[in-house]
Scaffold this motif. Structure first.
Motif, PDB file in Angstrom:
ATOM      1  N   ASN A   1      -4.128  -6.170   5.985  1.00 24.90           N
ATOM      2  CA  ASN A   1      -4.638  -7.384   5.328  1.00 24.90           C
ATOM      3  C   ASN A   1      -3.544  -8.076   4.517  1.00 24.90           C
ATOM      4  O   ASN A   1      -3.753  -8.497   3.372  1.00 24.90           O
ATOM      5  CB  ASN A   1      -5.835  -7.040   4.434  1.00 24.90           C
ATOM      6  N   GLY A   2      -2.352  -8.158   5.114  1.00 20.93           N
ATOM      7  CA  GLY A   2      -1.241  -8.855   4.467  1.00 20.93           C
ATOM      8  C   GLY A   2      -0.385  -7.989   3.577  1.00 20.93           C
ATOM      9  O   GLY A   2       0.656  -8.449   3.082  1.00 20.93           O
ATOM     10  N   LYS A   3      -0.765  -6.733   3.341  1.00 22.71           N
ATOM     11  CA  LYS A   3       0.007  -5.828   2.483  1.00 22.71           C
ATOM     12  C   LYS A   3       0.812  -4.849   3.338  1.00 22.71           C
ATOM     13  O   LYS A   3       0.293  -4.249   4.266  1.00 22.71           O
ATOM     14  CB  LYS A   3      -0.924  -5.050   1.539  1.00 22.71           C
ATOM     15  N   GLN A   4       2.074  -4.720   3.024  1.00 25.93           N
ATOM     16  CA  GLN A   4       2.945  -3.784   3.720  1.00 25.93           C
ATOM     17  C   GLN A   4       2.646  -2.351   3.283  1.00 25.93           C
ATOM     18  O   GLN A   4       2.341  -2.090   2.116  1.00 25.93           O
ATOM     19  CB  GLN A   4       4.412  -4.104   3.424  1.00 25.93           C
ATOM     20  N   VAL A   5       2.731  -1.428   4.234  1.00 26.99           N
ATOM     21  CA  VAL A   5       2.530  -0.013   3.926  1.00 26.99           C
ATOM     22  C   VAL A   5       3.884   0.634   3.653  1.00 26.99           C
ATOM     23  O   VAL A   5       4.827   0.501   4.444  1.00 26.99           O
ATOM     24  CB  VAL A   5       1.840   0.722   5.089  1.00 26.99           C
ATOM     25  N   GLU A   6       3.973   1.331   2.529  1.00 26.44           N
ATOM     26  CA  GLU A   6       5.194   2.056   2.175  1.00 26.44           C
ATOM     27  C   GLU A   6       4.863   3.546   2.085  1.00 26.44           C
ATOM     28  O   GLU A   6       4.046   3.959   1.257  1.00 26.44           O
ATOM     29  CB  GLU A   6       5.759   1.565   0.842  1.00 26.44           C
ATOM     30  N   LEU A   7       5.483   4.339   2.938  1.00 20.88           N
ATOM     31  CA  LEU A   7       5.244   5.781   2.968  1.00 20.88           C
ATOM     32  C   LEU A   7       6.387   6.486   2.250  1.00 20.88           C
ATOM     33  O   LEU A   7       7.513   6.542   2.744  1.00 20.88           O
ATOM     34  CB  LEU A   7       5.138   6.270   4.419  1.00 20.88           C
ATOM     35  N   LEU A   8       6.087   7.011   1.064  1.00 27.09           N
ATOM     36  CA  LEU A   8       7.079   7.733   0.272  1.00 27.09           C
ATOM     37  C   LEU A   8       7.026   9.215   0.617  1.00 27.09           C
ATOM     38  O   LEU A   8       5.952   9.809   0.663  1.00 27.09           O
ATOM     39  CB  LEU A   8       6.811   7.535  -1.225  1.00 27.09           C
ATOM     40  N   SER A   9       8.179   9.809   0.856  1.00 28.20           N
ATOM     41  CA  SER A   9       8.232  11.217   1.261  1.00 28.20           C
ATOM     42  C   SER A   9       9.099  12.023   0.312  1.00 28.20           C
ATOM     43  O   SER A   9      10.217  11.607  -0.033  1.00 28.20           O
ATOM     44  CB  SER A   9       8.792  11.328   2.686  1.00 28.20           C
ATOM     45  N   LEU A  10       8.591  13.175  -0.126  1.00 26.48           N
ATOM     46  CA  LEU A  10       9.346  14.109  -0.952  1.00 26.48           C
ATOM     47  C   LEU A  10       9.288  15.497  -0.326  1.00 26.48           C
ATOM     48  O   LEU A  10       8.235  15.927   0.145  1.00 26.48           O
ATOM     49  CB  LEU A  10       8.788  14.159  -2.377  1.00 26.48           C
ATOM     50  N   ASN A  11      10.397  16.194  -0.343  1.00 32.65           N
ATOM     51  CA  ASN A  11      10.467  17.537   0.215  1.00 32.65           C
ATOM     52  C   ASN A  11       9.913  18.563  -0.778  1.00 32.65           C
ATOM     53  O   ASN A  11      10.196  18.494  -1.981  1.00 32.65           O
ATOM     54  CB  ASN A  11      11.914  17.884   0.550  1.00 32.65           C
ATOM     55  N   ASP A  12       9.107  19.508  -0.285  1.00 33.84           N
ATOM     56  CA  ASP A  12       8.631  20.590  -1.168  1.00 33.84           C
ATOM     57  C   ASP A  12       8.996  21.984  -0.637  1.00 33.84           C
ATOM     58  O   ASP A  12       8.576  22.994  -1.219  1.00 33.84           O
ATOM     59  CB  ASP A  12       7.120  20.485  -1.415  1.00 33.84           C
ATOM     60  N   ASN A  13       9.753  22.029   0.464  1.00 37.25           N
ATOM     61  CA  ASN A  13      10.182  23.321   1.023  1.00 37.25           C
ATOM     62  C   ASN A  13       9.028  24.268   1.336  1.00 37.25           C
ATOM     63  O   ASN A  13       9.231  25.477   1.444  1.00 37.25           O
ATOM     64  CB  ASN A  13      11.172  24.026   0.094  1.00 37.25           C
ATOM     65  N   TYR A  14       7.819  23.727   1.457  1.00 36.94           N
ATOM     66  CA  TYR A  14       6.632  24.571   1.707  1.00 36.94           C
ATOM     67  C   TYR A  14       6.410  25.565   0.558  1.00 36.94           C
ATOM     68  O   TYR A  14       5.939  26.668   0.747  1.00 36.94           O
ATOM     69  CB  TYR A  14       6.774  25.291   3.051  1.00 36.94           C
ATOM     70  N   GLU A  15       6.748  25.107  -0.656  1.00 34.29           N
ATOM     71  CA  GLU A  15       6.559  25.914  -1.859  1.00 34.29           C
ATOM     72  C   GLU A  15       5.586  25.192  -2.789  1.00 34.29           C
ATOM     73  O   GLU A  15       5.842  24.064  -3.204  1.00 34.29           O
ATOM     74  CB  GLU A  15       7.885  26.158  -2.578  1.00 34.29           C
TER      75      GLU A  15
ATOM     76  N   VAL B   1       0.882  -1.163   0.000  1.00 30.94           N
ATOM     77  CA  VAL B   1       0.000   0.000   0.000  1.00 30.94           C
ATOM     78  C   VAL B   1       0.918   1.211   0.000  1.00 30.94           C
ATOM     79  O   VAL B   1       1.540   1.543   1.011  1.00 30.94           O
ATOM     80  CB  VAL B   1      -0.908   0.027   1.245  1.00 30.94           C
ATOM     81  N   LYS B   2       1.035   1.865  -1.146  1.00 32.04           N
ATOM     82  CA  LYS B   2       1.972   2.982  -1.291  1.00 32.04           C
ATOM     83  C   LYS B   2       1.248   4.306  -1.070  1.00 32.04           C
ATOM     84  O   LYS B   2       0.259   4.602  -1.726  1.00 32.04           O
ATOM     85  CB  LYS B   2       2.631   2.958  -2.664  1.00 32.04           C
ATOM     86  N   LEU B   3       1.784   5.090  -0.131  1.00 31.99           N
ATOM     87  CA  LEU B   3       1.240   6.410   0.165  1.00 31.99           C
ATOM     88  C   LEU B   3       2.289   7.467  -0.156  1.00 31.99           C
ATOM     89  O   LEU B   3       3.485   7.259   0.076  1.00 31.99           O
ATOM     90  CB  LEU B   3       0.860   6.518   1.646  1.00 31.99           C
ATOM     91  N   GLY B   4       1.842   8.610  -0.675  1.00 30.14           N
ATOM     92  CA  GLY B   4       2.751   9.692  -1.022  1.00 30.14           C
ATOM     93  C   GLY B   4       2.584  10.873  -0.088  1.00 30.14           C
ATOM     94  O   GLY B   4       1.466  11.363   0.095  1.00 30.14           O
ATOM     95  N   MET B   5       3.670  11.333   0.525  1.00 23.20           N
ATOM     96  CA  MET B   5       3.647  12.467   1.446  1.00 23.20           C
ATOM     97  C   MET B   5       4.601  13.546   0.933  1.00 23.20           C
ATOM     98  O   MET B   5       5.810  13.349   0.859  1.00 23.20           O
ATOM     99  CB  MET B   5       4.073  12.009   2.847  1.00 23.20           C
ATOM    100  N   SER B   6       4.045  14.691   0.553  1.00 24.46           N
ATOM    101  CA  SER B   6       4.860  15.833   0.143  1.00 24.46           C
ATOM    102  C   SER B   6       4.729  16.918   1.196  1.00 24.46           C
ATOM    103  O   SER B   6       3.630  17.393   1.474  1.00 24.46           O
ATOM    104  CB  SER B   6       4.405  16.367  -1.220  1.00 24.46           C
ATOM    105  N   ASN B   7       5.847  17.302   1.792  1.00 24.20           N
ATOM    106  CA  ASN B   7       5.846  18.409   2.738  1.00 24.20           C
ATOM    107  C   ASN B   7       7.270  18.910   2.925  1.00 24.20           C
ATOM    108  O   ASN B   7       8.197  18.426   2.270  1.00 24.20           O
ATOM    109  CB  ASN B   7       5.193  18.016   4.066  1.00 24.20           C
ATOM    110  N   ALA B   8       7.435  19.886   3.790  1.00 26.01           N
ATOM    111  CA  ALA B   8       8.756  20.470   4.005  1.00 26.01           C
ATOM    112  C   ALA B   8       9.561  19.630   4.977  1.00 26.01           C
ATOM    113  O   ALA B   8       9.205  19.495   6.141  1.00 26.01           O
ATOM    114  CB  ALA B   8       8.618  21.896   4.529  1.00 26.01           C
ATOM    115  N   THR B   9      10.657  19.040   4.485  1.00 31.08           N
ATOM    116  CA  THR B   9      11.597  18.341   5.358  1.00 31.08           C
ATOM    117  C   THR B   9      12.948  19.043   5.336  1.00 31.08           C
ATOM    118  O   THR B   9      13.927  18.543   5.884  1.00 31.08           O
ATOM    119  CB  THR B   9      11.750  16.874   4.926  1.00 31.08           C
TER     120      THR B   9
END
Length: 367
Positions: free
Chosen positions: A61-75, A24-32
């Motif tokens: 339900n048997g599926k691994q969660v993968e949290l992908l993170s990308l920096n956006d510098n709050y822009e 289960v791939k989730l995408g997180m864009s925020n300022a890091t």
């Protein structure tokens, strides 16, 4: 603005919304990185810590969660690029834990066109709440609710009338200012000073000059923790003795740690202080963070952790197939109660929490 061909390609990526692979791939864009890096990093830390423990127990339900993170510098421009990368290249299942109102506003056309789930963003903006968008679910209380609590405290408890607004000049500032002005108008109060400043800067010299032109009881600040802290410290140096307030987006732990003087500060919060929280899930949070080697806990981490908990519990209900349609249906039927923690969604309410807390700097509690 996006070209129609780009939007079409994004929609085609999601024409089949059933999750077919083993993750289960989730995408997180925020300022890091940059001046608000703590918000994105701490929110990610809380969520990732939860997902790591969840994956050890078999995932969703048997599926691994993968949290992908990308920096956006709050822009916002970078947020758009990251979102397109998540959707077109990574083919994530949902967008999760984004930080910011201007960044959310920038991708709003993509959210409406594609219908991809946009889950638990770190913003209280009204356009993400009303009118209800089928694919957008908020956990935290709104800026309007925070504004109501702040204005009630300033006017009814402190009996203040001379209130100044210092506003970040973007969609975040506009959204919060609308909420604040709406509440102030109920008391027939107009701000004595309106000052704006540019996002991702800490230059407050022009703001200080404006604050020195009027008698002021309180300054409501809308923005991020670095310029807010700088404003408070500069005001103390200039002998401007007022109560400073701000919304939960400010990250109170970051502000209080930067104060150089005995300044008075009050911040509205949408989650309790982890050290004082008595929810069962707070104890789980503390235990899991300790396992992860994290000793300094804060509200932003807790919010990320509970965001991950809510998503996971909702997704688990899609036992046959985890699709966008199933996820949305299950979100609208989800509720969770843990002592005075009361999370509840429905088809006409896509915001799970309603409660507001107050936090104070040590100086604010002095006579």
């Amino acid at each position: 603005m996006f070209k129609s061909s780009i939007i079409l390609s994004i929609i085609m990526c999601f024409s089949t919304t059933v999750l077919a692979n083993t993750k289960v791939k989730l995408g997180m864009s925020n300022a890091t990185a940059g001046p608000v890096a703590s918000l994105g990093a701490e929110l990610y830390l809380g969520s990732q810590t939860y997902f790591e423990q969840l994956n050890l127990q078999g995932g969703i339900n048997g599926k691994q969660v993968e949290l992908l993170s990308l920096n956006d510098n709050y822009e916002p421009k970078l947020t758009v690029i990251n979102t397109r990368t998540f959707i077109e290249q990574e083919q994530i299942f949902a967008l999760f834990g984004y930080v910011g109102t201007p960044t959310s506003y920038a991708i709003f056309p993509i959210l409406k066109k594609t219908g991809i789930p946009y889950l638990m963003p770190f913003t209280g903006a009204d356009f993400l709440r009303r009118p209800i968008q089928e694919n957008i679910f908020n956990l935290r209380a709104s800026y309007l609710q925070e504004a109501q609590t702040q204005i009630d405290y300033l006017i009814n408890k402190k009996r203040y009338k001379n209130i100044a607004l210092v506003i970040q000049a973007d969609e975040f500032g506009l959204a919060a200012q609308r909420a604040l002005n709406k509440e102030l108008s109920r008391y027939n109060i107009t701000p004595v000073v309106n000052a704006r400043y540019q996002r991702n800067t800490r230059d407050m010299s022009h703001v200080i000059k404006k604050l020195q032109t009027k008698p002021i009881d309180a300054v409501i600040f809308i923005g991020t923790y670095e310029p807010f802290s700088h404003l408070i410290n500069t005001a103390a140096q200039e002998k401007i003795d007022v109560l400073f307030t701000s919304l939960s987006f400010i990250a109170s732990h970051e502000v209080y740690s930067r104060l150089k003087y005995n300044s008075r500060v009050m911040i509205t919060e949408v989650f309790p202080d982890p050290s004082e929280c008595r929810w069962t899930i707070c104890q789980r949070f503390k235990n899991d963070m300790t396992k992860a080697g994290v000793n300094k806990l804060n509200r932003v981490q807790l919010e990320g952790y509970i965001n991950a908990h809510v998503f996971s519990e909702v997704a688990k209900r899609c036992e046959q197939e985890l699709s966008h349609a199933c996820l949305i249906k299950q979100f609208e039927q989800y509720s969770f109660k843990d002592k005075d923690l009361d999370i509840k969604f429905s088809d006409n309410n896509h915001q799970g929490l309603q409660k507001i807390y107050l936090s104070f700097s040590p100086g604010a509690l002095l006579p």
